[in-house]
Design a protein around this motif. Sequence first.
Motif, PDB file in Angstrom:
ATOM      1  N   HIS A  62       0.539  33.128   1.654  1.00  0.00           N
ATOM      2  CA  HIS A  62      -0.110  32.752   0.390  1.00  0.00           C
ATOM      3  C   HIS A  62      -1.575  33.140   0.375  1.00  0.00           C
ATOM      4  O   HIS A  62      -2.112  33.520  -0.656  1.00  0.00           O
ATOM      5  N   LYS A  63      -2.219  32.987   1.539  1.00  0.00           N
ATOM      6  CA  LYS A  63      -3.669  33.223   1.587  1.00  0.00           C
ATOM      7  C   LYS A  63      -4.057  33.705   2.981  1.00  0.00           C
ATOM      8  O   LYS A  63      -3.544  33.189   3.986  1.00  0.00           O
ATOM      9  N   ILE A  64      -4.952  34.674   3.005  1.00  0.00           N
ATOM     10  CA  ILE A  64      -5.403  35.202   4.294  1.00  0.00           C
ATOM     11  C   ILE A  64      -6.929  35.189   4.309  1.00  0.00           C
ATOM     12  O   ILE A  64      -7.580  35.672   3.374  1.00  0.00           O
ATOM     13  N   THR A  65      -7.471  34.603   5.355  1.00  0.00           N
ATOM     14  CA  THR A  65      -8.930  34.650   5.542  1.00  0.00           C
ATOM     15  C   THR A  65      -9.202  35.526   6.770  1.00  0.00           C
ATOM     16  O   THR A  65      -8.274  36.092   7.341  1.00  0.00           O
ATOM     17  N   SER A  66     -10.453  35.584   7.184  1.00  0.00           N
ATOM     18  CA  SER A  66     -10.791  36.444   8.328  1.00  0.00           C
ATOM     19  C   SER A  66     -10.191  35.931   9.629  1.00  0.00           C
ATOM     20  O   SER A  66     -10.140  36.657  10.613  1.00  0.00           O
TER      21      SER A  66
END
Lengths: 485, 59
Positions: free
Chosen positions: A256-260
């Motif tokens: 759903h969501k990817i950060t660093s």
Amino acid sequence: MANVVVLGAGIAGHTAALHLRRMLGRHHTVTVVSPNSNWNWIPSNIWVGVGKMPKTKVVFPLAPIYAKKGVDYRQAKAVAVYPQGDADDARGAVEIQYTGQDKAGQTEKIRYDYLVNATGPKLKFEATEGLGPDAGNTVSVCTADHAVEAAEKLAATIAKLKEGQPQTLVVGTGHGTCTCEGAAFEYTFNVDHELREAGVRDLATLYYLTNEAALGDFGVGGMIFNQGGFESTSELWTSSLFRERGVKPILGTHPHKITSSTITYETLDGEMHDLDYDFAMLLPPFGGHPIKAFDVAGNDITDQVFAPSGFMKVDADYTPKPYEEWRADDWPKTYQSVGYDNIWAVGIAFAPPHQISKPRKTPNGTVIAPAPPRTGMPSGLMAKIVAKTIVDRIQIGPKAVSHHVSMTEMGAVCVASAGTGLTRGSAAAMIMDPVVPDFTKYPTGRNLATTRGEIGLYGHWSKLMLHYLFIYKAKALPGWQLIPE
Amino acid sequence: MTEQNIQPSEPKPQPVLDLTRAPMPNVKTLKARYNPFSQFGRFVAFNYRIMKMVVSSGH
């Protein structure tokens, strides 16, 4: 004199253009419209992505090949199609926007008598928040440039491992509706191979994060093989490889969501999870390129020509029905556009009637459904039969019977690299015949006499041989047409 | 087939597929996969099958 326009210069478009040029006299024109200046043998991007092959070995410029063969080449992207013509001319037209040849940004309308849409996929990184090279978190191997960046980031990760810092690596699909799981599988085991060669495998945790509900699904619902007197499955065979190499599979996922540093994903049971990572290569879902369609009066008819996914509607049965009622006959045979007998869509550009692998939904309503692969061998074959149909229409007349080939009839070879090296390399070599299972013809959906799956050094030799053969063919060097699609 | 694996280097548990029942290739199988002589035979057989399929489908 006829004008044939081919949109796209990937495996399908380039194959169609070369065959058309070979079979048609020089008084007919063949025009290729592609936003890319280079041809790319995408299957070998995997090796570029681990630093084992330079980019220069997987790409070459298109312009010299087309100049030599007499193909009119426009480095541009198609933005609109006018299948009924317009107020100026009754012939169909394509509006293009240049991306090179010192005309970047300029638009032009080019006329056609026959049109082949082989535009390939739009890489929809935007479908998942934070996915892809532009967002700066995960890498990709979908293009040669992406693969170069992937190799650099992988090298940096290996350098940290060599300093004794444990690292978590994630390879897989960046959305629940991705296709090309085979490419993610390949990259996983090439990364594993590199980690072992660098002597740092024990410090690395390697995850395979996939939208497949079972290992060995590959977006085609898996395969059944005859092996040692038993019917075996691709699931059993790939599970064995994951266990042997110590790769941790996480199945049925939708990020759903990817950060660093974190991938937030949902699994088929509806649970949400956070996976912290140091290096991640996640493939994007594919969509059709945003080409609009207009009728002769200028009214928007995009929804008549293209499916909501952006892929072109062809001679398939798109009637919505439950998975259990899908039939082999639903799949297209001639790739002729709906409503226009002088337009075809081949390769990834045609809208498939349904998934091959069973689509699923989580309790939260999230769709996790691997999309059907339509790359490589099937793309080339579709392109060739469409080229033959066009040639017959020009030489025999409009009543010429269309050539046909369905993905429920054609077999395909998939060689998934698991590490490079002439003596230490390996690959999973698979033959699936046909690509789309036909349960009316075969009890297991596929021909057990030809469907095969094995792993070994010879698989690497086969992949290397295919690399050189298909680049030779794509360069249209002497005898290129003798190399099968 | 799914279990929650918690390892010291992984602060957050992940639903990793349990592979303990997957067949583990033995030493003989692993060696055979890299034996150049037997692999050459498989290379020939694999490519023969591809050509047979190509010819029968009229590529």
